[in-house]
Enzyme design. Structure first.
Site, short mmCIF file in Angstrom:
data_model
loop_
_atom_site.label_atom_id
_atom_site.label_comp_id
_atom_site.label_asym_id
_atom_site.label_seq_id
_atom_site.Cartn_x
_atom_site.Cartn_y
_atom_site.Cartn_z
N ASN A 271 71.76 51.30 61.63
CA ASN A 271 72.39 50.64 60.38
C ASN A 271 73.78 51.45 60.10
O ASN A 271 74.70 51.03 59.81
CB ASN A 271 71.41 50.35 59.36
CG ASN A 271 70.71 48.82 59.55
OD1 ASN A 271 71.41 47.90 60.07
ND2 ASN A 271 69.57 48.75 59.15
N ASP B 95 71.36 43.61 62.61
CA ASP B 95 71.02 42.23 62.67
C ASP B 95 70.84 41.89 63.86
O ASP B 95 69.95 41.23 64.54
CB ASP B 95 71.76 41.25 61.76
CG ASP B 95 71.73 41.42 60.35
OD1 ASP B 95 70.66 42.09 59.71
OD2 ASP B 95 72.56 40.82 59.44
N GLU C 83 61.99 45.91 60.15
CA GLU C 83 62.22 46.04 61.58
C GLU C 83 60.93 45.98 62.42
O GLU C 83 60.75 46.55 63.62
CB GLU C 83 62.95 47.53 61.90
CG GLU C 83 62.27 48.61 61.52
CD GLU C 83 62.71 49.18 60.13
OE1 GLU C 83 62.49 50.43 59.90
OE2 GLU C 83 62.87 48.31 59.24
#
Length: 330
Positions: free
Chosen positions: A192, A201, A227
């Site tokens: 990220n 995503d 996750e």
């Protein structure tokens, strides 16, 4: 198209599994359904529950018509066993037992409907089959809408917890084994931070697809949270579960994210149900194995067995080996 062809095309085709040990009764039921103007039935007749479990490995059915007086499983326990293998397939009980108590027990065990053989009429049976399929379809859709993770398309945390609870009930009542795996994407925060949340995503979706790829119909895949992903493997002791879970870890490693920009790895923890387990304790044991996998360097699968942690390697669980299906216990 002729009027006759139009009429034929409007008839519903039903793939029916009839589990009935009496060949005479089976022929009678088949003949009645053949004369039904409302449905066209593709009938598969098997005489035992064991044969039905084997059939589920090769075929899918729209509805099951079940006699409760089978030679290898008598009474409503047969319904529980069928639902453990094909939970989304409706079951209609057709038996010689007219007692209201038996009917209630059958419905409580998960049957969609119940009909004593003494009252069988072709039109009634055909309507009962079509209505059971329709009710089960609505139930499946409602469950799907409430239990799906919108990003990955897998089940959500609620669905995972519900599946573990259901499998624990089957274990406590019938002794059916099952295993749970928890998988976590390694260094997900760095993905990220470096590539942004859109790519993050995408990584979640890629991992979800890799984990669920070629999974059995009876296996339950879910996004456990963030996750993390959970896999519930019914009718699967630790030996078969470690093959499947390690295959998931390897498939994730082979997948690519962001138009081939990078790949990711996962760490996994695995536990099989034991006497005295609860829905919470088996997940906690799998989760503890996951954290041990992280501690040992990530990109690996660790099983929590008999209170000890063990690395699962390709030599211990060859990924090329076919995993036993839900009907096997090895």
């Amino acid at each position: 198209m002729t009027p006759q062809e139009t009429q034929t095309s409007d008839i519903q085709t039903i793939r029916l599994l009839l589990i009935e040990d009496s060949s005479h009764d089976a022929e009678f039921i088949g003949a009645m359904l053949e004369r039904s103007p409302e449905i066209f039935v593709k009938l598969t007749h098997l005489a035992t529950l064991a044969e039905a479990v084997e059939a589920f490995k090769k075929e899918t059915f729209d509805v099951i018509l079940l006699d409760l007086g089978l030679p290898d499983n008598h009474g409503t326990d047969a319904i529980a066993l069928l639902r453990a293998h094909v939970p989304e397939t409706p079951i209609v009980v057709l038996t010689g037992d007219e007692r209201n108590e038996t009917a209630i027990n059958a419905i409580d065990a998960g049957a969609q409907d119940y009909l004593p053989k003494q009252h069988v009429v072709g039109s009634l049976l055909s309507r009962m089959l079509t209505h059971s399929i329709a009710r089960q379809n609505r139930l499946n859709q409602a469950n799907t809408d409430a239990l799906i993770d919108s990003l990955t398309g897998l089940g959500n945390r609620r669905s995972f917890d519900s599946e573990v609870e259901r499998r624990m009930h089957d274990f406590n009542r019938h002794g059916f084994p099952f295993s749970v795996a928890i998988l976590d994407i390694d260094h997900f925060k760095k993905i990220n931070d470096k590539w942004g949340h859109t790519v993050g995503d995408e990584a979640l979706k890629v991992v979800a697809k890799a984990i669920a790829f070629q999974g059995r119909q009876s296996d339950h895949f879910a996004r456990y949270g963030g996750e993390e992903f959970g896999v519930v493997m019914p009718m699967t002791p630790i030996e078969g579960a470690q093959i499947a879970a390690l295959r998931c870890v390897h498939r994730v490693k082979e997948a690519v994210v962001g138009e081939g920009k990078f790949s990711v790895t996962t760490s996994g923890g695995l536990a099989a149900v034991m006497p005295g387990d609860t829905t919470l304790s088996i997940v906690e044991r799998a989760d503890a194995a996951l954290y041990e996998a992280k501690r040992r360097g990530r990109d690996r699968l660790v099983k929590n067995q008999d209170g000890e942690f063990h690395d699962v390697t390709a030599s211990a669980a060859p990924v090329t080996e076919a995993r036993p299906d839900a009907g096997d216990s090895a």
